[in-house]
Design a protein around this motif. Sequence first.
Motif, PDB file in Angstrom:
ATOM      1  N   GLU A   1     -16.426  11.882  32.249  1.00 42.33           N
ATOM      2  CA  GLU A   1     -16.604  13.033  33.190  1.00 42.33           C
ATOM      3  C   GLU A   1     -15.142  12.931  33.687  1.00 42.33           C
TER       4      GLU A   1
ATOM      5  N   GLU B   1     -25.110  -3.382  27.481  1.00 43.82           N
ATOM      6  CA  GLU B   1     -25.039  -1.952  27.134  1.00 43.82           C
ATOM      7  C   GLU B   1     -25.128  -0.738  27.921  1.00 43.82           C
ATOM      8  N   ARG B   2     -25.958  -1.154  28.965  1.00 46.04           N
ATOM      9  CA  ARG B   2     -26.064  -0.198  30.129  1.00 46.04           C
ATOM     10  C   ARG B   2     -24.917   0.015  30.932  1.00 46.04           C
TER      11      ARG B   2
ATOM     12  N   ALA C   1     -19.942  13.597  39.325  1.00 48.84           N
ATOM     13  CA  ALA C   1     -21.599  13.325  39.726  1.00 48.84           C
ATOM     14  C   ALA C   1     -21.615  12.134  40.613  1.00 48.84           C
ATOM     15  N   GLY C   2     -22.052  12.234  41.522  1.00 52.10           N
ATOM     16  CA  GLY C   2     -22.351  11.123  42.592  1.00 52.10           C
ATOM     17  C   GLY C   2     -23.425  10.125  41.905  1.00 52.10           C
ATOM     18  N   THR C   3     -23.390   9.099  42.672  1.00 52.90           N
ATOM     19  CA  THR C   3     -24.468   8.096  42.194  1.00 52.90           C
ATOM     20  C   THR C   3     -25.598   8.375  42.933  1.00 52.90           C
TER      21      THR C   3
ATOM     22  N   ARG D   1     -22.534   2.020  28.566  1.00 53.12           N
ATOM     23  CA  ARG D   1     -22.937   3.426  28.767  1.00 53.12           C
ATOM     24  C   ARG D   1     -22.493   4.163  29.912  1.00 53.12           C
ATOM     25  N   ARG D   2     -22.828   3.567  30.967  1.00 56.65           N
ATOM     26  CA  ARG D   2     -22.515   3.888  32.484  1.00 56.65           C
ATOM     27  C   ARG D   2     -21.021   4.470  32.514  1.00 56.65           C
TER      28      ARG D   2
ATOM     29  N   ARG E   1     -18.820   4.554  30.130  1.00 58.11           N
ATOM     30  CA  ARG E   1     -18.561   5.551  29.312  1.00 58.11           C
ATOM     31  C   ARG E   1     -18.592   7.036  29.636  1.00 58.11           C
ATOM     32  N   THR E   2     -20.176   7.398  30.186  1.00 60.94           N
ATOM     33  CA  THR E   2     -20.223   8.569  30.539  1.00 60.94           C
ATOM     34  C   THR E   2     -19.212   8.861  31.988  1.00 60.94           C
TER      35      THR E   2
ATOM     36  N   ASP F   1     -28.807   6.356  42.154  1.00 62.26           N
ATOM     37  CA  ASP F   1     -29.418   5.300  42.502  1.00 62.26           C
ATOM     38  C   ASP F   1     -28.562   4.140  42.254  1.00 62.26           C
TER      39      ASP F   1
END
Lengths: 267, 381
Positions: free
Chosen positions: B55, B43-44, B71-73, B47-48, B50-51, B75
Amino acid sequence: MTAPAYLMTRGRPRENRYDYQFIGAVPPARWWDAVTKHVQTTQREIVVARHEGGVGVYVTGVPSERRDAGGTPIRYTLVLDDLRDDPVLLQRIAALAWSADGYERLGEQLDKEFDADRIDAIIRGDEPAEDVPARTAAMLDSALEPAASLGDDPAGSWVGGVKDRDARRAFLARVTRLAAAEAEGWAFTSQAFGTLRGAHEAAADLRAPVAIMLLDPDGTSSIQEIAPGKGPALVKERRSRIPLIVGLSLAAVALILAIVWIMRSSA
Amino acid sequence: MNPAFKAAVLGPTRVGKTTLLTAILDETKQMLAGTGVIISLDERTQRRVRTHRQEMQQALLQREFNAYALAGTQDEAYYHVSLQSVADEDVRIPFSILDYPGKWLDPDFLDTVADGKRKWRECEEHIKASVMLLVPIDASILMEAETPPQRGAVPGLLQFGDVEEVARKWASTRNLAEHHHEPAVLVLAPLKCEKYFDDNGGWGRDADELRKRVAEWYGPMLDIVRGEATQRDIKIIYAPIDTYGVVELMEADWPRESDGRLGFRAHYRIRGDKTTPSVKAAGAVMTALCQCVVDGWAVAEGRVLAARQHDYARLVARDRERKGFWGTIGYYVSGESARNAADQGKTAMEITQIEQRQQQVRKSVEALAATAYDPRVEPWS
């Protein structure tokens, strides 16, 4: 006096030394680290936790008008390490979770307080920055909305969606209880997952009570309890069978002796 | 469940690591259509991705495309991905792919980040345990550097020193005897290279020049990797990838940065009225990863199978051994006999499951591993 607010952002030049970093002062401990895998740190997220130094709040994804030299939008992250003495401020910060306008306003205020040239100069080391945490804390009051009313905070761990009024009020109640040492663990928003299963995984990983506000829930938004995860299967303590074996052996010997005695007697 | 196969992305900041991972997952999904295997994301990760996809979409819709505006990473992030059988979702091969902020490669920067060194150490452990090292390269920096000062800026912009150092550690770990049975693949993946090819909507004729420049600039890194891997082979794959496909570099600037060094800015245009990416050659990475799996998975599963077979043999031997009168009484009365029977049944079932899984997944993964590479992609060793 309000606790210092540590401010993380980046400068406009593209070199690594201008990349995201705390300016002015660095929080003594990264108490929020354990939860970062359960949130999207580049998005709007809020984390409240009890930690060794008090009750902290971590606010990330605050938008700035600034762009770096490549055109990438710049963000702010704020960390207040201890708000035990100011639970109302903690509630007001936590309420940003469902206020896109509040987030925008906070970003605008930060841009006003620290203009782009000054941030670049601070990172270069050309300007003093000791006052950044105090100035950030001081401007918070004007950037935040008044405190909202609190609701019932179910005991233990739970998850709710941001669209549910009861969940929002329970979330505020939980952060207040954390500040008052009436609750342990974490209260945080998440855009990293949107299901009960995701919440279970986070709770199991953090091994502490959690109140999770899903900002983009899949399905229902109402509060749901997160039952303690299935831990490792309980191994029943096995009672020693040695006394039983000894007892049975003695009984068997007695029986054999008895049979032998009867046979001899009858012979 | 088998432990996940690890892979890691090794590239400087803003090169497009997250965009590359998104493109790989998207193209793999298409490649798997109709094979009976799907790519499943936790799931995580879902979502990542998908986001990030949203973008990318927004960036394309803005028409004046800026590849650096995402947007850069901030973490490190682990992409948990599985190749999963449609028929049985328990039949799956898990992968764990590490993404992290590119600036963490710079030791000077890590000094300025609280806890940065500890987090980087965790990343390094994952990198060293990875069967695949994926090295994204900003092709536009390599190709647009013409003047001596611009060429002089290339190593700094692409962080050659830092990338080479991590590649060295990876290769030396792969060279250890304990890792000889595992595969080791290094993928050189030039990105942002739409302008240089004519096979995805463009008219570029510079594919040979790109290959030559990658070989020239990354030759020292390949020498380091080969020099460290004295006891084994490391497979090297050259895979120039279009992560967007519908954009094209129009103009490159080399402005002087505040520290006196040359920076790099690229201006892109969108071809026609395209608003969705047209990914090219990204699936080659998953194909190569599957080849790793075919090579290494049998060994990994074989070890589990051997361990279970050993357990089973031990249980049977204990059941059949001569225990004597009191020993037999103790064996039954203590309940060991019942536990032994239950364990035998459980172990036999596990052995059957492993054998079935080997057959089912191997068949599917072999099909993917056998997929022909995009014509752009070349094995270099």
